[in-house]
Scaffold this motif. Sequence first.
Motif, PDB file in Angstrom:
ATOM      1  N   GLY A 211     -19.945  69.968   0.650  1.00  0.00           N
ATOM      2  CA  GLY A 211     -20.643  69.060  -0.256  1.00  0.00           C
ATOM      3  C   GLY A 211     -20.709  67.649   0.282  1.00  0.00           C
ATOM      4  O   GLY A 211     -21.765  66.980   0.225  1.00  0.00           O
ATOM      5  N   ILE A 212     -19.567  67.172   0.798  1.00  0.00           N
ATOM      6  CA  ILE A 212     -19.540  65.819   1.355  1.00  0.00           C
ATOM      7  C   ILE A 212     -20.539  65.704   2.518  1.00  0.00           C
ATOM      8  O   ILE A 212     -21.285  64.713   2.642  1.00  0.00           O
ATOM      9  CB  ILE A 212     -18.111  65.472   1.812  1.00  0.00           C
ATOM     10  CG1 ILE A 212     -17.185  65.326   0.598  1.00  0.00           C
ATOM     11  CG2 ILE A 212     -18.086  64.197   2.646  1.00  0.00           C
ATOM     12  CD1 ILE A 212     -15.734  65.166   0.948  1.00  0.00           C
ATOM     13  N   LYS A 213     -20.566  66.727   3.373  1.00  0.00           N
ATOM     14  CA  LYS A 213     -21.483  66.704   4.515  1.00  0.00           C
ATOM     15  C   LYS A 213     -22.938  66.675   4.058  1.00  0.00           C
ATOM     16  O   LYS A 213     -23.760  65.908   4.558  1.00  0.00           O
ATOM     17  CB  LYS A 213     -21.207  67.929   5.386  1.00  0.00           C
ATOM     18  CG  LYS A 213     -22.152  68.044   6.581  1.00  0.00           C
ATOM     19  CD  LYS A 213     -21.860  69.322   7.356  1.00  0.00           C
ATOM     20  CE  LYS A 213     -22.850  69.481   8.515  1.00  0.00           C
ATOM     21  NZ  LYS A 213     -22.622  70.753   9.247  1.00  0.00           N
ATOM     22  N   GLY A 214     -23.262  67.536   3.058  1.00  0.00           N
ATOM     23  CA  GLY A 214     -24.655  67.593   2.588  1.00  0.00           C
ATOM     24  C   GLY A 214     -25.096  66.293   1.945  1.00  0.00           C
ATOM     25  O   GLY A 214     -26.194  65.782   2.240  1.00  0.00           O
ATOM     26  N   PHE A 215     -24.247  65.749   1.047  1.00  0.00           N
ATOM     27  CA  PHE A 215     -24.604  64.492   0.404  1.00  0.00           C
ATOM     28  C   PHE A 215     -24.732  63.363   1.417  1.00  0.00           C
ATOM     29  O   PHE A 215     -25.614  62.496   1.318  1.00  0.00           O
ATOM     30  CB  PHE A 215     -23.574  64.136  -0.663  1.00  0.00           C
ATOM     31  CG  PHE A 215     -23.581  65.081  -1.835  1.00  0.00           C
ATOM     32  CD1 PHE A 215     -24.763  65.457  -2.447  1.00  0.00           C
ATOM     33  CD2 PHE A 215     -22.387  65.598  -2.341  1.00  0.00           C
ATOM     34  CE1 PHE A 215     -24.768  66.318  -3.531  1.00  0.00           C
ATOM     35  CE2 PHE A 215     -22.382  66.450  -3.419  1.00  0.00           C
ATOM     36  CZ  PHE A 215     -23.577  66.822  -4.021  1.00  0.00           C
ATOM     37  N   ALA A 216     -23.822  63.343   2.379  1.00  0.00           N
ATOM     38  CA  ALA A 216     -23.885  62.295   3.394  1.00  0.00           C
ATOM     39  C   ALA A 216     -25.153  62.408   4.227  1.00  0.00           C
ATOM     40  O   ALA A 216     -25.771  61.394   4.607  1.00  0.00           O
ATOM     41  CB  ALA A 216     -22.648  62.359   4.289  1.00  0.00           C
ATOM     42  N   GLN A 217     -25.581  63.661   4.543  1.00  0.00           N
ATOM     43  CA  GLN A 217     -26.813  63.836   5.311  1.00  0.00           C
ATOM     44  C   GLN A 217     -28.030  63.347   4.537  1.00  0.00           C
ATOM     45  O   GLN A 217     -28.948  62.743   5.105  1.00  0.00           O
ATOM     46  CB  GLN A 217     -26.968  65.314   5.697  1.00  0.00           C
ATOM     47  CG  GLN A 217     -26.000  65.760   6.780  1.00  0.00           C
ATOM     48  CD  GLN A 217     -26.066  67.264   7.024  1.00  0.00           C
ATOM     49  OE1 GLN A 217     -26.559  68.023   6.183  1.00  0.00           O
ATOM     50  NE2 GLN A 217     -25.568  67.694   8.176  1.00  0.00           N
ATOM     51  N   VAL A 218     -28.058  63.617   3.207  1.00  0.00           N
ATOM     52  CA  VAL A 218     -29.177  63.152   2.388  1.00  0.00           C
ATOM     53  C   VAL A 218     -29.232  61.628   2.367  1.00  0.00           C
ATOM     54  O   VAL A 218     -30.304  61.002   2.514  1.00  0.00           O
ATOM     55  CB  VAL A 218     -29.077  63.715   0.954  1.00  0.00           C
ATOM     56  CG1 VAL A 218     -30.122  63.059   0.040  1.00  0.00           C
ATOM     57  CG2 VAL A 218     -29.256  65.210   0.967  1.00  0.00           C
ATOM     58  N   ILE A 219     -28.054  61.024   2.179  1.00  0.00           N
ATOM     59  CA  ILE A 219     -27.997  59.560   2.146  1.00  0.00           C
ATOM     60  C   ILE A 219     -28.426  58.988   3.492  1.00  0.00           C
ATOM     61  O   ILE A 219     -29.149  57.980   3.572  1.00  0.00           O
ATOM     62  CB  ILE A 219     -26.595  59.092   1.758  1.00  0.00           C
ATOM     63  CG1 ILE A 219     -26.285  59.480   0.299  1.00  0.00           C
ATOM     64  CG2 ILE A 219     -26.451  57.583   1.933  1.00  0.00           C
ATOM     65  CD1 ILE A 219     -24.874  59.175  -0.131  1.00  0.00           C
ATOM     66  N   ALA A 220     -27.983  59.629   4.585  1.00  0.00           N
ATOM     67  CA  ALA A 220     -28.335  59.132   5.910  1.00  0.00           C
ATOM     68  C   ALA A 220     -29.838  59.254   6.178  1.00  0.00           C
ATOM     69  O   ALA A 220     -30.445  58.384   6.828  1.00  0.00           O
ATOM     70  CB  ALA A 220     -27.542  59.882   6.977  1.00  0.00           C
ATOM     71  N   ALA A 221     -30.455  60.338   5.677  1.00  0.00           N
ATOM     72  CA  ALA A 221     -31.885  60.533   5.923  1.00  0.00           C
ATOM     73  C   ALA A 221     -32.739  59.577   5.093  1.00  0.00           C
ATOM     74  O   ALA A 221     -33.774  59.060   5.562  1.00  0.00           O
ATOM     75  CB  ALA A 221     -32.274  61.984   5.622  1.00  0.00           C
TER      76      ALA A 221
END
Length: 405
Positions: A211-221
């Motif tokens: 979850g942390i990885k997915g949310f962080a990827q969305v924020i980064a994109a």
Amino acid sequence: MFKKAILLLGITVTCCLLWFAVYDYREAGPIARENLRGLALSLTTAIEKLAANDPSLETLHSFHPTDVAFFALVDGRGVYRFHSNRDLVGTAVEAPSQMIPLLTRSETRIVLGTGERAYQFSSPVTVRGEPLALVLTLHTYRADAVIRRARLNMTIVLALVVAGWLLSVGLARYARREERHQEELARRETLAKLGEMGAVLAHEIRNPLAGIKGFAQVIAARPQESRNASFAHSIVTEAVRLESLVNDLLAYAANEPEAVADFALANLFDHTVSLLKPDAGTHGVGISWRCPGDLLVRGNRDRIEQALLNLGHNAVQAMPDGGELQFLAERSGKDAVISIRDNGSGIAEEHRQLVFEPFFTTKSRGTGLGLALCRKIVEANRGRITLQSREGEGTVVTLTLPCAR
């Protein structure tokens, strides 16, 4: 220390038994001689009286005690005035060495013609005013039996001592082997729990990390999107969950500290309830407590508070539709008995024996360390913890802790 005390006790008992056996054997000889001497003196008195009453000495021929081999009366010239063997009456003593002094008393061991070792007692007697010497020869069967019995007792004691030490050595080796076996079982159990803990960690950590990885990827994109605030909140939530998991594992693996002191249980209850009220309020759970103001408990206050908080949170989670949570305490002898009561969903019967086992849980997102950690804390503070529950009616967890001295 206990093993050394047992070994010292065994050595002391062994020395006492050996001393008793040797002492008994060494005293058997003098006791046997005293028995023979006492019997000889009694028989001497009896023979002297019979001879005084019958100057012809015929009565003595009918005097045959079982312990007497033979007896004789010898005058000053060395002639047998009386002998158990009538054929020797009137004859002289065979050898000068066998001459009996008339005024002295003596005792010795002799060998009879049959090869038997006998006891010979000589004593001066007076018959009708004439000094004579009484030569009394006794069988030593009963006296020798005392010595044989003492020798047998000493042999039995020695055999028992040797057998006892051999048995003790065998038991010690067996106990040591059993201890090593238990250590091996404990080691294997620890390894099994480590494997189980590894599986729990892999499962519990993988999901929050994904979850942390997915949310962080969305924020980064797309860093400027408004929904990123909720994603950031989700990241914090999952990170807190990971932190809680790691803290539980560290708390369970850590050794209990030695910071022991006396503290008022009422103050601890008040502080614990104040920490639980926010979470209980969101679930519609009311909390109450009752504890004597003078009840002091001896232990590690912070760790006991941690156990009470864990039990309180578990009780609140068991009442999702609201309920009542009670913290009660009373004195029972030298102990303080604490009860945490709820009227929640309760625990299924098949799970009650497993609730204190580490990593056992019925929750979808739980580590199963809460109650296991509570038991470890309570036992480390020289206490006991028990649980009673009925499905659909609620649960009562009882903690027994030592009162202040």
